[in-house]
Write an enzyme that holds these catalytic residues in place. Structure first.
Site, mmCIF file in Angstrom:
data_model
loop_
_atom_site.group_PDB
_atom_site.id
_atom_site.type_symbol
_atom_site.label_atom_id
_atom_site.label_comp_id
_atom_site.label_asym_id
_atom_site.label_seq_id
_atom_site.Cartn_x
_atom_site.Cartn_y
_atom_site.Cartn_z
ATOM 1 C CD GLU A 1 -2.464 -1.355 2.675
ATOM 2 O OE1 GLU A 1 -3.637 -1.720 2.727
ATOM 3 O OE2 GLU A 1 -1.759 -1.173 3.682
ATOM 4 C CG ASP B 1 -4.721 -4.092 8.676
ATOM 5 O OD1 ASP B 1 -4.968 -5.220 8.204
ATOM 6 O OD2 ASP B 1 -3.588 -3.741 9.012
HETATM 7 N N1 LIG Z 1 -4.392 -0.737 12.318
HETATM 8 C C1 LIG Z 1 -3.150 -0.415 12.075
HETATM 9 O O1 LIG Z 1 -2.789 0.764 12.007
HETATM 10 C C2 LIG Z 1 -2.132 -1.506 11.931
HETATM 11 C C3 LIG Z 1 -0.771 -1.179 11.907
HETATM 12 C C4 LIG Z 1 0.149 -2.222 11.851
HETATM 13 C C5 LIG Z 1 -0.288 -3.548 11.786
HETATM 14 N N2 LIG Z 1 -1.631 -3.805 11.754
HETATM 15 C C6 LIG Z 1 -2.126 -5.180 11.692
HETATM 16 O O2 LIG Z 1 -1.934 -5.752 12.978
HETATM 17 C C7 LIG Z 1 -1.831 -7.174 12.840
HETATM 18 C C8 LIG Z 1 -0.673 -7.693 13.650
HETATM 19 O O3 LIG Z 1 0.544 -7.247 13.083
HETATM 20 P P1 LIG Z 1 1.922 -7.848 13.606
HETATM 21 O O4 LIG Z 1 2.981 -7.096 12.886
HETATM 22 O O5 LIG Z 1 1.916 -7.900 15.093
HETATM 23 O O6 LIG Z 1 1.781 -9.327 13.031
HETATM 24 P P2 LIG Z 1 2.545 -10.656 13.528
HETATM 25 O O7 LIG Z 1 2.409 -11.630 12.425
HETATM 26 O O8 LIG Z 1 3.905 -10.315 14.033
HETATM 27 O O9 LIG Z 1 1.682 -11.139 14.803
HETATM 28 C C9 LIG Z 1 0.351 -11.568 14.698
HETATM 29 C C10 LIG Z 1 0.088 -12.595 15.796
HETATM 30 O O10 LIG Z 1 -1.314 -12.942 15.754
HETATM 31 C C11 LIG Z 1 -1.399 -14.301 16.142
HETATM 32 N N3 LIG Z 1 -2.714 -14.822 15.742
HETATM 33 C C12 LIG Z 1 -3.162 -15.132 14.503
HETATM 34 N N4 LIG Z 1 -4.433 -15.588 14.569
HETATM 35 C C13 LIG Z 1 -4.779 -15.545 15.879
HETATM 36 C C14 LIG Z 1 -5.965 -15.902 16.587
HETATM 37 N N5 LIG Z 1 -7.028 -16.402 15.963
HETATM 38 N N6 LIG Z 1 -5.998 -15.717 17.937
HETATM 39 C C15 LIG Z 1 -4.907 -15.237 18.604
HETATM 40 N N7 LIG Z 1 -3.745 -14.917 17.983
HETATM 41 C C16 LIG Z 1 -3.685 -15.067 16.634
HETATM 42 C C17 LIG Z 1 -0.213 -14.953 15.429
HETATM 43 O O11 LIG Z 1 0.111 -16.210 16.008
HETATM 44 C C18 LIG Z 1 0.869 -13.890 15.631
HETATM 45 O O12 LIG Z 1 1.652 -14.128 16.782
HETATM 46 C C19 LIG Z 1 -1.706 -7.434 11.349
HETATM 47 O O13 LIG Z 1 -2.947 -7.905 10.887
HETATM 48 C C20 LIG Z 1 -1.373 -6.095 10.751
HETATM 49 O O14 LIG Z 1 -1.826 -5.977 9.423
HETATM 50 C C21 LIG Z 1 -2.557 -2.825 11.833
#
Ligand SMILES: NC(=O)c1ccc[n+]([C@@H]2O[C@H](COP(=O)([O-])OP(=O)(O)OC[C@H]3O[C@@H](n4cnc5c(N)ncnc54)[C@H](O)[C@@H]3O)[C@@H](O)[C@H]2O)c1
Length: 356
Positions: free
Chosen positions: A62, A233
Site C-alpha cells: 500500500e 485492516d
Molecule cells: N491498524 C493499524 O494501524 C495496523 C498497523 C500495523 C499492523 N496492523 C495489523 O496488525 C496485525 C498484527 O501485526 P503484527 O505485525 O503484530 O503481526 P505478527 O504476524 O507479528 O503477529 C500476529 C500474531 O497474531 C497471532 N494470531 C493469529 N491468529 C490468531 C488468533 N485467531 N488468535 C490469537 N492470535 C492469533 C499470530 O500467532 C501472531 O503471533 C496485522 O494484521 C497487521 O496488518 C494494523
C-alpha cells in the site's frame, strides 16, 4: 546556488533504534501521541484519500499519501500474514516527507519500527477518549510484532499495568512476556481469548490472518469495555463478530478508508460511525456512559504516518541520528542533467562510453 541539494537525511533502522533508546520508549510514544493528536485536531487542513492498495493472494502493498499544504508525506507499507513462517515480518515500511513548495524530499526514514510506534500511539490516544474511567487491565489478543508497542503505549498514556495475553502460538505469548518483563507490568499468560478478556477493561485485538476471522465473539464482550481492534485492516480481513459491532459505538480514522478495510466492512455503507478527530476537537463526545461499549476500528491512516515522520524530523534537529543520502540529481545548471552525466564520464579514468 543552494549547497548540498542532492542530500536527503535518511533514518536507517539502526538510527531509528538508537533514537528510540535515546529518547526512551515511553517518552517517544507519549510525545508521538501528542503529534498525532495535534494533527487530528487540524484534520480539515489535510488532503485525504483512502490508501492505494495492491492486493495479492498472499498480502497487500500500500501507498499512504497526505499533505497539509506545506509538507507532503507518504508511506510504503506491506501486510503479508504468512511472512513470519519464512522469517520475514508481516509488516514492513518506509516513508518520505517533502517540501510542498518545491517538491524536494526533506526526510526519508525506515518506518517498520515507526509504524509499530505510531499505531500504538494512535490506539492509546483513541483510548484516552474512549476507555472506561479507571481502566487498569488490558487483554492483548495476538502477541506478535505490534503487541509490546501497544502495551507500552497504553502504559505511557493511560497507566495500564495489568496485561492478559493470548496468542494461538504460545511461543508468541512467551516472547511478549519476556520482552515486557521488568517494565512495570503485571502479566497473565492465558490459554484462550475467553480467559484473556476476563476482567479486562480494554481489549486489544492485534492478530494477523488474511481472512475474516472471529477473534472475539459477542458473548466475550461485556458492558463498558473499550475494544481497540487493530488487526482487521484489509478487505476480507476482520477480527470481530458482526454482532459486537451492532452493540458498539464505533470510532474511526477516515470513514472512506475504514469502510473498505475496517471491521465496519461487515456493515451497511451507511451504518453510523464517529470520526476520532471530531471527538478530539470536542465536537462529538467520546465515552458518555460507563456501560457503553466503545470500539476503535483502527486501520491506520496516512496522517498518523505524517505525524510520526514530523516527530522524527523534529528530533533530528537536536539528535544527529541520520545519514545524508545522495538521492537527488543536482546538476550545476538545473536543465543540464545530461551534461552532468557527461562531466561524470570525463571524470572517470579510464573514460567509459555514455551511449550504447
Ligand atoms: N491498524 C493499524 O494501524 C495496523 C498497523 C500495523 C499492523 N496492523 C495489523 O496488525 C496485525 C498484527 O501485526 P503484527 O505485525 O503484530 O503481526 P505478527 O504476524 O507479528 O503477529 C500476529 C500474531 O497474531 C497471532 N494470531 C493469529 N491468529 C490468531 C488468533 N485467531 N488468535 C490469537 N492470535 C492469533 C499470530 O500467532 C501472531 O503471533 C496485522 O494484521 C497487521 O496488518 C494494523
Amino acid at each position: 546556488m543552494i549547497p548540498n541539494l542532492n542530500l536527503v537525511p535518511f533514518v536507517s533502522v539502526d538510527h531509528m533504534m538508537k533514537l528510540v533508546l535515546h529518547i526512551g520508549v515511553e517518552r517517544f510514544l507519549s510525545e508521538l501521541a501528542g503529534y498525532v493528536e495535534d494533527d487530528f485536531r487540524r484534520w480539515p487542513a489535510f488532503d485525504k484519500t483512502p490508501r492505494v492498495a495492491s492486493h495479492s493472494a498472499e498480502g497487500v502493498i500500500e501507498l499512504m499519501p497526505t499533505s497539509d499544504g506545506e509538507v507532503y508525506g507518504f508511506k510504503y507499507v506491506n501486510g503479508h500474514p504468512k511472512n513470519t513462517r519464512e522469517g520475514r515480518q508481516t509488516v514492513t515500511a518506509f516513508g518520505v516527507l517533502s517540501d510542498v513548495a518545491n517538491g524536494y524530499p526533506v526526510l526519508m526514514s525506515e518506518m517498520t519500527i515507526l509504524t509499530a510506534l505510531r499505531t500504538a500511539a494512535t490506539s492509546a490516544v483513541a483510548a484516552k477518549y474512549l476507555a472506561p474511567q479507571g481502566a487498569d487491565c488490558m487483554a492483548i489478543i495476538g502477541n506478535g510484532a505490534q503487541s509490546e508497542f501497544q502495551a507500552m503505549a497504553f502504559k505511557a498514556l493511560l497507566g495500564i499495568r495489568k496485561l492478559r495475553l493470548f496468542d494461538i502460538d504460545p511461543q508468541a505469548t512467551q516472547k511478549c512476556m519476556k520482552n515486557l518483563h521488568g517494565l512495570g507490568f503485571e502479566i497473565t499468560a492465558c490459554t484462550s481469548t475467553e480467559q484473556a478478556v476476563e476482567g479486562a477493561h480494554i481489549i486489544t485485538t492485534v492478530t494477523a490472518d488474511k481472512q475474516c476471522a472471529t477473534i472475539l465473539t459477542d458473548n466475550m464482550v461485556g458492558a463498558g469495555v473499550h475494544i481497540n481492534a487493530v488487526g482487521g485492516d484489509c478487505p476480507g480481513k476482520t477480527e470481530l463478530h458482526h454482532d459486537i459491532l451492532l452493540r458498539s459505538d464505533i470510532f474511526v480514522e477516515y470513514p472512506p478508508q475504514t469502510r473498505i478495510e475496517g471491521e465496519i466492512q461487515q456493515l451497511p455503507a451507511d451504518h453510523p460511525v464517529i470520526e476520532l478527530w471530531e471527538v478530539m476537537t470536542g465536537q462529538v463526545s467520546g465515552r458518555r456512559d460507563p456501560r457503553q461499549i466503545t470500539l476503535f476500528d483502527s486501520v491506520g491512516f496516512a496522517i498518523e504516518d505524517f505525524s510520526a515522520l514530523r516527530y522524527v524530523r523534529d528530533q533530528l534537529r537536536t539528535v544527529g541520528l541520520y545519514q545524508n543520502l545522495d538521492m537527488l540529481a543536482d546538476p550545476d545548471e538545473p536543465r543540464d542533467l545530461f551534461g552532468m552525466i557527461l562531466r561524470a564520464q570525463a571524470a572517470q579514468t579510464p573514460p567509459v562510453a555514455v551511449g550504447g
